[in-house]
Motif scaffolding. Structure first.
Motif, mmCIF file in Angstrom:
data_model
loop_
_atom_site.group_PDB
_atom_site.id
_atom_site.type_symbol
_atom_site.label_atom_id
_atom_site.label_comp_id
_atom_site.label_asym_id
_atom_site.label_seq_id
_atom_site.Cartn_x
_atom_site.Cartn_y
_atom_site.Cartn_z
ATOM 1 N N LYS A 258 -3.741 0.277 -1.750
ATOM 2 C CA LYS A 258 -3.474 1.717 -1.813
ATOM 3 C C LYS A 258 -3.275 2.122 -3.271
ATOM 4 O O LYS A 258 -2.623 1.402 -4.037
ATOM 5 C CB LYS A 258 -2.228 2.091 -1.020
ATOM 6 C CG LYS A 258 -2.421 2.087 0.461
ATOM 7 C CD LYS A 258 -1.160 2.575 1.150
ATOM 8 C CE LYS A 258 -1.309 2.486 2.648
ATOM 9 N NZ LYS A 258 -0.098 2.937 3.344
ATOM 10 N N LYS A 259 -3.809 3.279 -3.624
ATOM 11 C CA LYS A 259 -3.738 3.722 -5.016
ATOM 12 C C LYS A 259 -2.308 3.926 -5.495
ATOM 13 O O LYS A 259 -2.029 3.856 -6.685
ATOM 14 C CB LYS A 259 -4.546 4.996 -5.218
ATOM 15 C CG LYS A 259 -3.926 6.251 -4.674
ATOM 16 C CD LYS A 259 -4.728 7.473 -5.048
ATOM 17 C CE LYS A 259 -3.916 8.730 -4.829
ATOM 18 N NZ LYS A 259 -4.549 9.880 -5.433
ATOM 19 N N THR A 260 -1.375 4.139 -4.572
ATOM 20 C CA THR A 260 0.015 4.368 -4.952
ATOM 21 C C THR A 260 0.743 3.091 -5.382
ATOM 22 O O THR A 260 1.766 3.152 -6.049
ATOM 23 C CB THR A 260 0.787 5.017 -3.796
ATOM 24 O OG1 THR A 260 0.631 4.209 -2.626
ATOM 25 C CG2 THR A 260 0.284 6.424 -3.507
ATOM 26 N N SER B 116 -0.665 2.788 -9.140
ATOM 27 C CA SER B 116 -1.068 4.056 -9.776
ATOM 28 C C SER B 116 -2.511 3.997 -10.262
ATOM 29 O O SER B 116 -2.824 4.361 -11.381
ATOM 30 C CB SER B 116 -0.132 4.405 -10.935
ATOM 31 O OG SER B 116 1.175 4.597 -10.463
ATOM 32 N N GLY C 121 -7.828 5.499 -6.985
ATOM 33 C CA GLY C 121 -8.159 5.729 -5.573
ATOM 34 C C GLY C 121 -9.620 6.083 -5.389
ATOM 35 O O GLY C 121 -9.961 7.160 -4.915
ATOM 36 N N ASP D 241 -4.603 8.382 2.642
ATOM 37 C CA ASP D 241 -4.462 7.284 1.694
ATOM 38 C C ASP D 241 -5.804 7.013 1.029
ATOM 39 O O ASP D 241 -6.844 7.035 1.683
ATOM 40 C CB ASP D 241 -4.003 6.005 2.412
ATOM 41 C CG ASP D 241 -2.557 6.080 2.857
ATOM 42 O OD1 ASP D 241 -1.756 6.698 2.141
ATOM 43 O OD2 ASP D 241 -2.238 5.520 3.913
#
Length: 150
Positions: free
Chosen positions: A100-102, A105, A108, A89
């Motif tokens: 978290k970069k997810t 979007s 990160g 992650d």
């Protein structure tokens, strides 16, 4: 990215077995011999013969404890997920919090939560927006929503 999958199956001789494999997508089956044959990333891996049934599950590793006792063969894993890459992650500091970069979007910038917390805890080292900037973004977003949706 390849993931680790566990197959719980019974072969044509009636033996209950298991197999761990790295694959880019969930393996499938096609009719063959006494039952079905596995299709993994477009090919036919071991076992290349047919099986009566197969139940695929995505797992984190080739851990024998994940295999039901009646499907274990000699008590050790059959196949391996050692070739599967470890998913790491990445985080970004957003408005003073490590996210978290997810989630949004984002790029990160930090490769671990600890690295992000060190930077984010001291004001993100210049890579974080201020509360005033965040408030302005929220205000502009609300105005756009009212124009487009109101």
């Amino acid at each position: 990215m390849a993931k680790c999958y566990l197959a719980i199956y019974e072969n044509c001789a009636g033996e209950k077995q298991h197999y761990f494999i790295c694959a880019n997508s969930l393996p499938s089956t096609e009719p063959f011999g006494c039952g079905v044959r596995w299709v993994i990333d477009g090919g036919y891996p071991f076992p290349n013969d047919s099986v009566k049934y197969t139940n695929w599950t995505q797992v984190a590793s080739s851990d024998i404890s994940l295999v039901p006792a009646d499907h274990r063969m000699s008590g050790s894993p059959n196949g391996s997920c050692a070739a599967c890459p470890t998913v790491v992650d990445h985080y970004d500091c957003i408005n003073g919090a490590c996210i978290k970069k997810t989630i949004y979007s984002t790029p990160g910038l930090y490769q671990s939560l600890g690295e992000c917390e060190v930077a984010c805890g001291t004001g993100c080292s210049g890579k974080c927006i201020s509360n005033a900037d965040w408030a302005q973004i929220e205000n502009l977003s609300g105005q756009l929503k009212n124009r487009s949706c109101g």
